[in-house]
Design a protein around this motif. Structure first.
Motif, PDB file in Angstrom:
ATOM      1  N   GLU A 214       0.803  -0.910  -0.301  1.00 21.57           N
ATOM      2  CA  GLU A 214       0.098   0.176  -0.203  1.00 21.57           C
ATOM      3  C   GLU A 214       1.008   1.265  -0.482  1.00 21.57           C
ATOM      4  N   ILE A 215       1.855   1.146   0.966  1.00 23.49           N
ATOM      5  CA  ILE A 215       2.933   1.827   0.338  1.00 23.49           C
ATOM      6  C   ILE A 215       3.208   2.419  -1.116  1.00 23.49           C
ATOM      7  N   GLY A 216       3.942   1.408  -1.881  1.00 27.92           N
ATOM      8  CA  GLY A 216       4.547   1.439  -2.377  1.00 27.92           C
ATOM      9  C   GLY A 216       3.151   2.038  -3.338  1.00 27.92           C
ATOM     10  N   HIS A 217       1.526   1.776  -3.593  1.00 26.19           N
ATOM     11  CA  HIS A 217       1.084   2.939  -4.425  1.00 26.19           C
ATOM     12  C   HIS A 217       1.208   4.373  -3.684  1.00 26.19           C
ATOM     13  N   CYS A 218       1.191   4.533  -2.577  1.00 26.78           N
ATOM     14  CA  CYS A 218       1.437   6.140  -2.114  1.00 26.78           C
ATOM     15  C   CYS A 218       2.912   6.689  -3.153  1.00 26.78           C
ATOM     16  N   ILE A 219       4.053   6.207  -2.957  1.00 29.50           N
ATOM     17  CA  ILE A 219       4.956   6.364  -3.789  1.00 29.50           C
ATOM     18  C   ILE A 219       4.217   6.007  -5.335  1.00 29.50           C
ATOM     19  N   GLY A 220       3.589   5.619  -5.797  1.00 32.49           N
ATOM     20  CA  GLY A 220       3.867   5.410  -7.216  1.00 32.49           C
ATOM     21  C   GLY A 220       3.747   4.304  -8.427  1.00 32.49           C
ATOM     22  N   LEU A 221       3.548   3.446  -7.211  1.00 35.86           N
ATOM     23  CA  LEU A 221       3.476   1.946  -7.830  1.00 35.86           C
ATOM     24  C   LEU A 221       2.223   1.173  -8.286  1.00 35.86           C
ATOM     25  N   ARG A 222       2.000   0.487  -9.342  1.00 34.26           N
ATOM     26  CA  ARG A 222       0.894  -0.198  -9.851  1.00 34.26           C
ATOM     27  C   ARG A 222       1.102  -1.438  -9.823  1.00 34.26           C
ATOM     28  N   HIS A 223      -0.052  -2.309  -9.607  1.00 38.61           N
ATOM     29  CA  HIS A 223       0.352  -4.090  -9.565  1.00 38.61           C
ATOM     30  C   HIS A 223       0.425  -4.695 -10.766  1.00 38.61           C
ATOM     31  N   THR A 224       2.056  -5.420 -10.564  1.00 38.93           N
ATOM     32  CA  THR A 224       2.954  -5.789 -11.151  1.00 38.93           C
ATOM     33  C   THR A 224       2.083  -7.051 -12.061  1.00 38.93           C
ATOM     34  N   ASP A 225       0.872  -7.358 -12.069  1.00 33.99           N
ATOM     35  CA  ASP A 225      -0.185  -8.312 -12.796  1.00 33.99           C
ATOM     36  C   ASP A 225      -1.058  -7.434 -12.989  1.00 33.99           C
ATOM     37  N   TRP A 226      -1.148  -6.441 -13.549  1.00 34.24           N
ATOM     38  CA  TRP A 226      -2.109  -5.430 -13.672  1.00 34.24           C
ATOM     39  C   TRP A 226      -2.525  -6.036 -15.134  1.00 34.24           C
ATOM     40  N   ASN A 227      -2.387  -7.038 -15.775  1.00 35.78           N
ATOM     41  CA  ASN A 227      -3.191  -7.637 -16.827  1.00 35.78           C
ATOM     42  C   ASN A 227      -3.473  -8.416 -17.323  1.00 35.78           C
ATOM     43  N   THR A 228      -3.350  -9.310 -15.817  1.00 33.34           N
ATOM     44  CA  THR A 228      -4.193 -10.513 -15.692  1.00 33.34           C
ATOM     45  C   THR A 228      -4.843 -10.596 -14.276  1.00 33.34           C
ATOM     46  N   ARG A 229      -4.243 -10.126 -13.040  1.00 32.28           N
ATOM     47  CA  ARG A 229      -4.367 -10.755 -11.830  1.00 32.28           C
ATOM     48  C   ARG A 229      -4.369 -11.643 -11.584  1.00 32.28           C
ATOM     49  N   LYS A 230      -3.642 -12.588 -12.319  1.00 29.06           N
ATOM     50  CA  LYS A 230      -3.899 -14.001 -11.859  1.00 29.06           C
ATOM     51  C   LYS A 230      -2.802 -14.039 -10.818  1.00 29.06           C
ATOM     52  N   THR A 231      -2.243 -13.423 -10.011  1.00 30.08           N
ATOM     53  CA  THR A 231      -2.353 -13.761  -8.196  1.00 30.08           C
ATOM     54  C   THR A 231      -3.508 -13.974  -7.266  1.00 30.08           C
ATOM     55  N   CYS A 232      -4.888 -13.612  -7.870  1.00 29.05           N
ATOM     56  CA  CYS A 232      -5.676 -13.423  -6.924  1.00 29.05           C
ATOM     57  C   CYS A 232      -6.900 -15.074  -7.481  1.00 29.05           C
ATOM     58  N   GLY A 233      -6.259 -15.301  -8.735  1.00 28.61           N
ATOM     59  CA  GLY A 233      -6.858 -16.579  -9.163  1.00 28.61           C
ATOM     60  C   GLY A 233      -7.909 -16.154  -9.842  1.00 28.61           C
ATOM     61  N   GLU A 234      -7.583 -14.733 -10.991  1.00 22.76           N
ATOM     62  CA  GLU A 234      -8.017 -14.774 -11.709  1.00 22.76           C
ATOM     63  C   GLU A 234      -7.132 -13.958 -13.258  1.00 22.76           C
ATOM     64  N   ASN A 235      -8.485 -14.000 -13.867  1.00 25.41           N
ATOM     65  CA  ASN A 235      -7.861 -13.090 -15.703  1.00 25.41           C
ATOM     66  C   ASN A 235      -8.830 -12.717 -15.495  1.00 25.41           C
ATOM     67  N   SER A 236      -8.087 -11.161 -15.644  1.00 25.25           N
ATOM     68  CA  SER A 236      -8.858 -10.255 -15.929  1.00 25.25           C
ATOM     69  C   SER A 236      -8.197  -8.762 -15.832  1.00 25.25           C
ATOM     70  N   ASN A 237      -8.272  -7.921 -16.991  1.00 25.72           N
ATOM     71  CA  ASN A 237      -6.904  -6.160 -17.114  1.00 25.72           C
ATOM     72  C   ASN A 237      -7.871  -5.677 -16.393  1.00 25.72           C
ATOM     73  N   GLU A 238      -6.970  -5.032 -15.716  1.00 33.00           N
ATOM     74  CA  GLU A 238      -7.310  -4.082 -15.232  1.00 33.00           C
ATOM     75  C   GLU A 238      -7.336  -2.894 -15.438  1.00 33.00           C
TER      76      GLU A 238
END
Length: 286
Positions: A214-238
Motif C-alpha cells: 500500500e505504501i508502494g501505491h502511495c509513492i506511485g507503484l501499480r500492480h505488477t500483474d495488472w494485465n491478468t490479476r493472476k495472483t488473485c486466481g483471476e483472468n482480468s485486465n485492470e
C-alpha cells in the motif's frame, strides 16, 4: 521468516485462504444512494485514460480527522478524488508492460510515515506496528533517493502517510484488506487503511507485505500483474493509463513477476520481502 500453516477444511476454502488480497468492499456509510452514482464526466474521463471502467465505485470516506469526503474506488484498491481524475492526462501514449504511475514523489525526499496507536478503533495492533516497521525498513534498506521516517502516535502532519485501521473498507474480520492511493502535487498519498482482518489476524510478514504494497501505491507503484490479476486466481485486465502503464526498464513486463510485492494478491506464506525486480523498479524510480 516464519511460514503460515493453514487448516484445510475444504478445497474451496483452501484456495481462498492461500490468497490474501488488497481487494475491498464498498464503504458502507449511510448516504443517499443518488449521491453515490459515478458521474458521467468522471466515468468518461476514467475510460479515456484507459483505466478499467468496470466496478468503479463512488464512496464516502469518514477520515480519521473527522472529515467526510467523496472518493472514487478504481481497480479495487486505489482511491482517487474527482480532481485527481479530471486533472489526469494521457502523456506519452500507452505501453503494455509492467508499470508505475506517472505521478511520483518529487516535492520531498523525506517521507514521514505515522502508525496510529490511539486506544480506539483506529489503532494498529502490536503485530501491525511490527509489520509496518519491517515494511519501512525494507524501503530504507534500498538506499533510495527518498527516505522514510517512521513514528508511532496520534498526531501527524499534512503530507505524512498515516497508517491506521478502518474496518469500513471491509468489515469481514476473516478477510484481509488494505487501501491507499496515488501521489499528487509531488507528495505521496497520505492515507493507508487496513481492516481488522489484517490488523488482528495477520502475521508480521503478511502485514509487512500488505503495508509495503500500500505504501508502494502511495509513492506511485501499480500492480505488477495488472494485465491478468493472476495472483488473485483471476483472468482480468485492470486497464491502463498514463497514471499507471509506464514501463519501468529492466522489470518483468507483461509476463509478470510472481514474487513481486506489488502483485494484486499474495500467498499466505509470504516473507514480505522485495523480489529482485521490485528492487530494480524502486531503484530506477527513486
Amino acid at each position: 521468516m516464519r511460514r503460515i500453516k493453514s487448516l484445510v477444511i475444504a478445497t474451496a476454502m483452501a484456495i481462498a485462504l492461500t490468497l490474501l488480497s488488497c481487494d475491498k468492499d464498498q464503504v458502507t456509510i449511510p448516504v443517499e444512494e443518488s449521491s453515490l452514482v459515478v458521474e458521467k464526466d468522471v466515468l468518461s474521463k476514467i475510460t479515456s485514460l484507459h483505466f478499467n471502467p468496470n466496478g468503479i465505485k463512488k464512496v464516502m470516506i469518514n477520515d480519521i480527522d473527522g472529515t467526510q469526503k467523496a472518493m472514487y474506488l478504481v481497480e479495487d484498491d486505489i482511491m482517487l478524488s474527482k480532481s485527481q481524475i479530471m486533472d489526469m492526462g494521457l502523456h506519452g501514449g500507452i505501453q503494455n508492460k509492467q508499470y508505475r504511475t506517472n505521478n511520483l514523489v518529487t516535492s520531498t525526499n523525506v517521507i514521514r510515515v505515522v502508525g496510529y496507536t490511539g486506544n480506539n478503533q483506529y489503532g494498529l495492533s502490536a503485530t501491525a506496528q511490527t509489520g509496518l516497521q519491517y515494511a519501512v525498513n525494507n524501503y530504507n534498506n534500498e538506499n533510495l533517493s527518498i527516505r522514510f521516517i517512521l513514528s508511532f502516535g496520534t498526531s501527524w502532519r499534512a503530507n505524512d502517510i498515516l497508517v491506521y485501521v478502518d474496518n469500513s473498507i471491509n468489515p469481514d474480520p476473516n478477510r484481509s484488506a488494505g487501501i491507499a492511493g496515488f501521489p499528487s502535487n509531488g507528495y505521496p498519498f497520505t492515507r493507508v487503511r487496513i481492516n481488522n482482518g489484517a490488523n488482528l489476524t495477520q502475521t508480521n510478514q503478511q502485514l509487512e507485505h500488505l503495508l509495503a504494497h500500500e505504501i508502494g501505491h502511495c509513492i506511485g507503484l501499480r500492480h505488477t500483474d495488472w494485465n491478468t490479476r493472476k495472483t488473485c486466481g483471476e483472468n482480468s485486465n485492470e486497464g491502463v493509463s498514463n497514471n499507471g502503464l509506464v514501463y519501468i526498464p529492466g522489470t518483468a513486463g507483461p509476463g509478470g513477476d510472481p514474487n513481486s510485492i506489488m502483485n494484486a494478491c499474495y500467498p499466505a506464506n509470504t516473507d514480505g520481502e522485495w523480489s529482485n525486480l521490485d528492487r530494480v523498479a524502486l531503484n530506477y524510480l527513486y
